[in-house]
Design a protein around this motif. Structure first.
Motif, mmCIF file in Angstrom:
data_model
loop_
_atom_site.group_PDB
_atom_site.id
_atom_site.type_symbol
_atom_site.label_atom_id
_atom_site.label_comp_id
_atom_site.label_asym_id
_atom_site.label_seq_id
_atom_site.Cartn_x
_atom_site.Cartn_y
_atom_site.Cartn_z
ATOM 1 N N ALA A 1 11.611 -11.455 9.807
ATOM 2 C CA ALA A 1 12.234 -12.731 9.607
ATOM 3 C C ALA A 1 13.650 -12.549 8.893
ATOM 4 C CB ALA A 1 11.261 -13.572 8.820
ATOM 5 N N LEU A 2 13.586 -11.571 8.129
ATOM 6 C CA LEU A 2 14.966 -11.360 7.398
ATOM 7 C C LEU A 2 14.911 -10.004 6.834
ATOM 8 C CD1 LEU A 2 17.150 -13.734 5.450
ATOM 9 C CD2 LEU A 2 16.318 -11.776 4.268
ATOM 10 N N THR A 3 16.103 -9.292 6.841
ATOM 11 C CA THR A 3 16.219 -7.892 6.315
ATOM 12 C C THR A 3 17.300 -7.972 5.470
ATOM 13 O OG1 THR A 3 15.062 -6.959 8.078
ATOM 14 C CG2 THR A 3 16.448 -5.457 6.681
ATOM 15 N N THR A 4 17.214 -7.409 4.223
ATOM 16 C CA THR A 4 18.409 -7.510 3.059
ATOM 17 C C THR A 4 18.211 -6.436 2.021
ATOM 18 O OG1 THR A 4 19.528 -8.555 1.231
ATOM 19 C CG2 THR A 4 17.147 -8.997 1.762
ATOM 20 N N PRO A 5 19.402 -5.680 1.583
ATOM 21 C CA PRO A 5 19.489 -4.810 0.609
ATOM 22 C C PRO A 5 19.315 -5.384 -0.866
ATOM 23 C CG PRO A 5 21.583 -4.802 1.221
ATOM 24 C CD PRO A 5 20.764 -5.988 2.257
ATOM 25 N N SER A 6 19.153 -6.882 -1.042
ATOM 26 C CA SER A 6 19.362 -7.345 -2.122
ATOM 27 C C SER A 6 18.067 -8.143 -2.671
ATOM 28 C CB SER A 6 20.699 -8.620 -2.056
ATOM 29 O OG SER A 6 20.435 -9.421 -3.181
ATOM 30 N N LEU A 7 17.590 -7.966 -3.932
ATOM 31 C CA LEU A 7 16.487 -8.519 -4.346
ATOM 32 C C LEU A 7 16.612 -9.874 -4.592
ATOM 33 C CD1 LEU A 7 13.590 -8.275 -5.130
ATOM 34 C CD2 LEU A 7 14.233 -7.630 -7.471
ATOM 35 N N PRO A 8 17.576 -10.599 -5.132
ATOM 36 C CA PRO A 8 17.854 -12.000 -5.180
ATOM 37 C C PRO A 8 17.970 -12.558 -3.689
ATOM 38 C CG PRO A 8 19.456 -10.839 -6.576
ATOM 39 C CD PRO A 8 18.768 -9.642 -5.678
ATOM 40 N N ALA A 9 18.222 -11.898 -2.736
ATOM 41 C CA ALA A 9 18.296 -12.576 -1.267
ATOM 42 C C ALA A 9 16.929 -12.554 -1.023
ATOM 43 C CB ALA A 9 19.117 -11.455 -0.484
ATOM 44 N N VAL A 10 15.994 -11.529 -1.218
ATOM 45 C CA VAL A 10 14.625 -11.654 -0.841
ATOM 46 C C VAL A 10 13.979 -12.948 -1.555
ATOM 47 C CG1 VAL A 10 12.245 -10.547 -1.318
ATOM 48 C CG2 VAL A 10 14.239 -9.256 -0.719
ATOM 49 N N TRP A 11 14.189 -13.150 -2.793
ATOM 50 C CA TRP A 11 13.625 -14.515 -3.501
ATOM 51 C C TRP A 11 14.227 -15.602 -2.671
ATOM 52 C CZ3 TRP A 11 9.982 -11.756 -5.123
ATOM 53 C CH2 TRP A 11 10.185 -10.835 -6.205
ATOM 54 N N SER A 12 15.476 -15.664 -2.450
ATOM 55 C CA SER A 12 16.257 -17.005 -1.885
ATOM 56 C C SER A 12 15.371 -17.045 -0.441
ATOM 57 C CB SER A 12 17.712 -16.561 -1.478
ATOM 58 O OG SER A 12 18.143 -16.661 -2.953
ATOM 59 N N ALA A 13 15.204 -16.301 0.295
ATOM 60 C CA ALA A 13 14.564 -16.357 1.611
ATOM 61 C C ALA A 13 13.367 -16.691 1.598
ATOM 62 C CB ALA A 13 14.544 -14.636 2.288
ATOM 63 N N LEU A 14 12.501 -16.267 0.294
ATOM 64 C CA LEU A 14 11.227 -16.806 0.247
ATOM 65 C C LEU A 14 11.219 -18.158 0.011
ATOM 66 C CD1 LEU A 14 9.082 -13.904 -1.678
ATOM 67 C CD2 LEU A 14 9.659 -14.303 0.734
ATOM 68 N N ARG A 15 12.147 -18.676 -1.064
ATOM 69 C CA ARG A 15 12.399 -20.088 -1.251
ATOM 70 C C ARG A 15 12.600 -21.002 -0.185
ATOM 71 N NH1 ARG A 15 15.024 -17.652 -6.193
ATOM 72 N NH2 ARG A 15 13.403 -17.768 -7.844
ATOM 73 N N SER A 16 13.449 -20.465 0.905
ATOM 74 C CA SER A 16 13.533 -21.128 1.794
ATOM 75 C C SER A 16 12.582 -21.155 3.037
ATOM 76 C CB SER A 16 14.975 -20.288 2.506
ATOM 77 O OG SER A 16 16.228 -20.369 1.743
ATOM 78 N N GLY A 17 11.593 -20.525 2.794
ATOM 79 C CA GLY A 17 10.362 -20.605 3.759
ATOM 80 C C GLY A 17 10.449 -19.634 4.931
ATOM 81 N N LEU A 18 11.339 -18.510 4.924
ATOM 82 C CA LEU A 18 11.508 -17.758 6.055
ATOM 83 C C LEU A 18 10.317 -16.759 6.210
ATOM 84 C CD1 LEU A 18 15.175 -16.570 5.582
ATOM 85 C CD2 LEU A 18 14.100 -18.527 7.075
ATOM 86 N N GLY A 19 9.582 -16.379 5.116
ATOM 87 C CA GLY A 19 8.442 -15.716 5.255
ATOM 88 C C GLY A 19 7.786 -15.052 4.116
ATOM 89 N N ILE A 20 7.148 -13.891 4.142
ATOM 90 C CA ILE A 20 6.619 -13.497 2.920
ATOM 91 C C ILE A 20 6.905 -11.897 2.799
ATOM 92 C CG2 ILE A 20 4.189 -12.490 2.417
ATOM 93 C CD1 ILE A 20 2.886 -14.586 4.291
#
Length: 300
Positions: free
Chosen positions: A212-231
């Motif tokens: 659903a999303l790929t990123t090198p940033s851990l804060p971006a991972v948390w933001s993506a989870l809060r946005s409901g994009l996935g697990i």
């Protein structure tokens, strides 16, 4: 007679190697391009061997050059430490530390605060490397010390501090809206041990997934989870309070544990070794105890 190497020339090759450019090294060191070239030529004359070869528009170390640079780092570190000990350093000594992003909110500030109490005239260079780069940076001497994640079955390297269980993570309020087939994943950029573990577990259990999303940033991972994009997959350490473990509720396969290790450069200086000890102590004190966290035994 034994050769006496020029300290300025040694600094030039170390800075040039670290920056990946002798032109940038000239700027940082406040020297002309011709002076930098003279430093390289002088060292090659003194050693009697080729230390650098041209690669495109730049220079890269030869095999002999890589070995010589490792000694140059050690000589510079000892020189700076000696100068610092008698109060004669024109500039402060410098140590280089690497950590995964998971430990930037607690372990890093605690380490710097404790280290500064006894070594307040030292410049600390912090690198938030992607985990797969940290071990290589320490091996090459570009970092003095680092903590990094390793697979539990990987070859012995460094000091194992503990094992931490990996978790399937998401926010509680989006669980009902997430599709279970295929499982939407929020992934760290390749290569990543958490990414590899997640995909292997899903493939072994024949569970369909999609990125659903790929990123090198851990804060971006948390933001993506809060946005409901996935697990996502991570450990409990550094996990925000609104992110929860969802593996059982989602029927996901079990994940393995991951090791946290402390790495030290081969020719680490005394000052850098002191920082590594502080990093070790603060890391162990900050790792969140859980029922399945496995602390490593203290060395005898």
């Amino acid at each position: 007679m034994l050769t006496t190497f020029d300290m300025d020339a040694l600094r030039t090759i170390v800075v040039g190697t670290d920056l990946g450019s002798f032109a940038r090294a000239a700027v940082q060191l406040g020297r002309s391009q011709s002076a930098v070239s003279m430093h390289l030529k002088k060292l090659e004359q003194q050693t009697g061997t080729v230390l650098f070869r041209r690669n495109g528009r730049g220079l890269v170390p030869t095999e002999a050059g890589e070995a010589f640079i490792a000694y140059a780092r050690r000589i510079i570190a000892l020189n700076d430490e000696a100068a610092l000990s008698v109060g004669a350093a024109a500039t402060t000594a410098s140590v280089r530390l690497g950590l995964p992003q998971d430990f930037f909110d607690d372990v890093m500030p605690a380490t710097l605060r404790a280290f500064r109490q006894n070594c307040d005239n030292v410049h600390v260079d912090i690198r938030a490397g992607e985990n797969h780069n940290l071990a290589e940076e320490v091996r090459a001497g570009r970092l003095d010390a680092a903590i990094a994640f390793f697979r539990a079955d990987s070859p012995a390297e460094g000091e194992t501090l503990c094992r931490l269980p990996m978790r399937w993570l998401a926010t509680e309020d989006v669980m009902a809206t997430l599709s279970r087939d295929p499982v939407p994943l929020v992934l760290f950029s390749h290569p990543c041990l958490f990414r590899q573990a997640a995909l292997a577990a899903l493939d072994d259990s024949r569970t369909r997934w999609r990125a659903a999303l790929t990123t090198p940033s851990l804060p971006a991972v948390w933001s993506a989870l809060r946005s409901g994009l996935g697990i996502a997959v991570r450990t409990d350490h550094g996990r925000p309070a609104d992110i929860i473990s969802v593996g059982q509720d989602f029927g996901l396969p079990q994940l393995p544990s991951i090791e946290l290790r402390l790495l030290r450069a081969p020719n680490i200086s005394g000052i850098a070794d002191r920082l590594a000890e502080v990093l070790r102590r603060e890391t162990l004190s900050k790792v969140t105890p859980t029922a399945d966290t496995e602390p490593h035994a203290e060395p005898a």
